[in-house]
Design an enzyme around this catalytic site. Structure first.
Site, PDB file in Angstrom:
ATOM      1  N   ASP A   7       0.882  -1.183   0.000  1.00  0.00           N
ATOM      2  CA  ASP A   7       0.000   0.000   0.000  1.00  0.00           C
ATOM      3  C   ASP A   7       0.913   1.225   0.000  1.00  0.00           C
ATOM      4  O   ASP A   7       1.386   1.657   1.051  1.00  0.00           O
ATOM      5  CB  ASP A   7      -0.898  -0.021   1.241  1.00  0.00           C
ATOM      6  CG  ASP A   7      -1.784   1.220   1.308  1.00  0.00           C
ATOM      7  OD1 ASP A   7      -2.141   1.767   0.248  1.00  0.00           O
ATOM      8  OD2 ASP A   7      -2.109   1.654   2.436  1.00  0.00           O
ATOM      9  N   GLU A  66      -2.095  -1.609  -4.102  1.00  0.00           N
ATOM     10  CA  GLU A  66      -3.340  -0.851  -4.095  1.00  0.00           C
ATOM     11  C   GLU A  66      -3.204   0.336  -5.038  1.00  0.00           C
ATOM     12  O   GLU A  66      -2.186   1.007  -5.070  1.00  0.00           O
ATOM     13  CB  GLU A  66      -3.658  -0.372  -2.669  1.00  0.00           C
ATOM     14  CG  GLU A  66      -5.074   0.148  -2.562  1.00  0.00           C
ATOM     15  CD  GLU A  66      -5.515   0.446  -1.135  1.00  0.00           C
ATOM     16  OE1 GLU A  66      -4.883  -0.059  -0.190  1.00  0.00           O
ATOM     17  OE2 GLU A  66      -6.490   1.180  -0.983  1.00  0.00           O
ATOM     18  N   ASP A 138      -2.020   0.906   7.630  1.00  0.00           N
ATOM     19  CA  ASP A 138      -1.261   0.743   6.384  1.00  0.00           C
ATOM     20  C   ASP A 138      -0.888  -0.719   6.132  1.00  0.00           C
ATOM     21  O   ASP A 138      -1.015  -1.213   5.015  1.00  0.00           O
ATOM     22  CB  ASP A 138      -0.011   1.628   6.412  1.00  0.00           C
ATOM     23  CG  ASP A 138      -0.377   3.099   6.544  1.00  0.00           C
ATOM     24  OD1 ASP A 138      -0.879   3.662   5.560  1.00  0.00           O
ATOM     25  OD2 ASP A 138      -0.203   3.668   7.635  1.00  0.00           O
TER      26      ASP A 138
END
Lengths: 184, 184
Positions: A7, A66, A138
């Protein structure tokens, strides 16, 4: 099959590693890369070298990342793009195939609802991987995108066999969300 | 002092190398990196590895990069950001300091006019570096940002000596633009 989820962000990049054994998912590790207060080039270098180190240490077979939120502020979008560029470059230079998923796909796969809240994702990631604690936001998103990839691969495989498309992630685990709460 | 200029883009990344000897600029090389038709990760890898190869081959002392145009389309801004991230990462991993300049700073330094057209930049880059031909648009912008950095360093040095700030690039060369045309 070992999957590395990322991410990306310029200040904090989350990562998570899991293994897929048939339909079972096993947690390997997760955490965050913090880039500190340096210049943009210094921060991008930290992201690149840290992701490269993860690839070398955990030797994943595939990577999932992502898609960043396209901010209304173009300057923020540019900064996020640069962080993402550094992370994807490290994965690609490391010889990994990289798969991309939107936050909505991630939430759909993990929670079963594309507009789920961050806390719902955190809670479901912990349950799907039978973690004793809840990972940070996260790291949780990074594990979430790895879970999303694990299940999308499953779907692709079942499509290839011309069988019925299985319902994603959640149903297979017997877990559902109702009004924002987990229903075992 | 050898300067590597980069004009990043996902499809085409321009590069230019020049040397600064006192106030004189000497052309070394320039060209473009084309990323072809592959996936995003494959393209970012090509940018990263090509820039790393330029650093290794030409051993510049410093790098200058053009700030990308923040597009009205957020998706384009994100793509450009990723290309830029791959290029800056390669420079930073190669141990180079990276300096950033806006297109306006570049045009001001090269043409003496912040809103100059692309063709004016190309023409002036060719003249300032006494090239026999005009380099392409992307290579020209990369050489332009290297020239911009060469002159901004000059200005910083003269400021440090508390002397008068010299007028930039153009005046020193005895070249000016008038109504979009060069005036020797």
């Amino acid at each position: 099959m070992r999957i590395l989820g990322i991410d990306p962000g310029l200040r904090v990049t989350g990562f998570g590693v899991l293994e897929k054994h048939g339909s079972r998912l096993q947690y390997v590790t997760s955490g965050v890369i913090r880039t500190g207060e340096g210049t943009l080039p210094a921060r991008l270098r930290i992201i690149f070298e840290s992701v490269a180190e993860l690839v070398e240490t955990y030797r994943p077979d595939q990577a999932a990342i992502e898609k960043v939120f396209v901010n209304v502020n173009p300057q923020s979008t540019l900064l996020l793009g640069q962080a993402r560029g550094a992370a994807i470059t490290a994965l690609s230079v490391g010889g990994l195939e990289v798969f991309e998923y939107t936050p909505m796909q991630l939430k759909q796969a993990v929670v079963g609802y594309g507009r789920a809240r961050k806390e719902q994702v955190q809670e479901m990631v912990a349950r799907l991987l039978t973690l004793t604690g809840t990972p940070g936001k996260d790291a949780s998103d990074a594990l979430g995108v790895a879970i999303c990839h694990a299940h999308s691969g499953e779907m692709l495989a079942s499509l290839a066999q011309a069988g019925p498309v299985r319902s994603p992630a959640l149903a297979a685990k017997g877990l559902r969300m109702r009004r924002g709460r987990l229903v075992g």
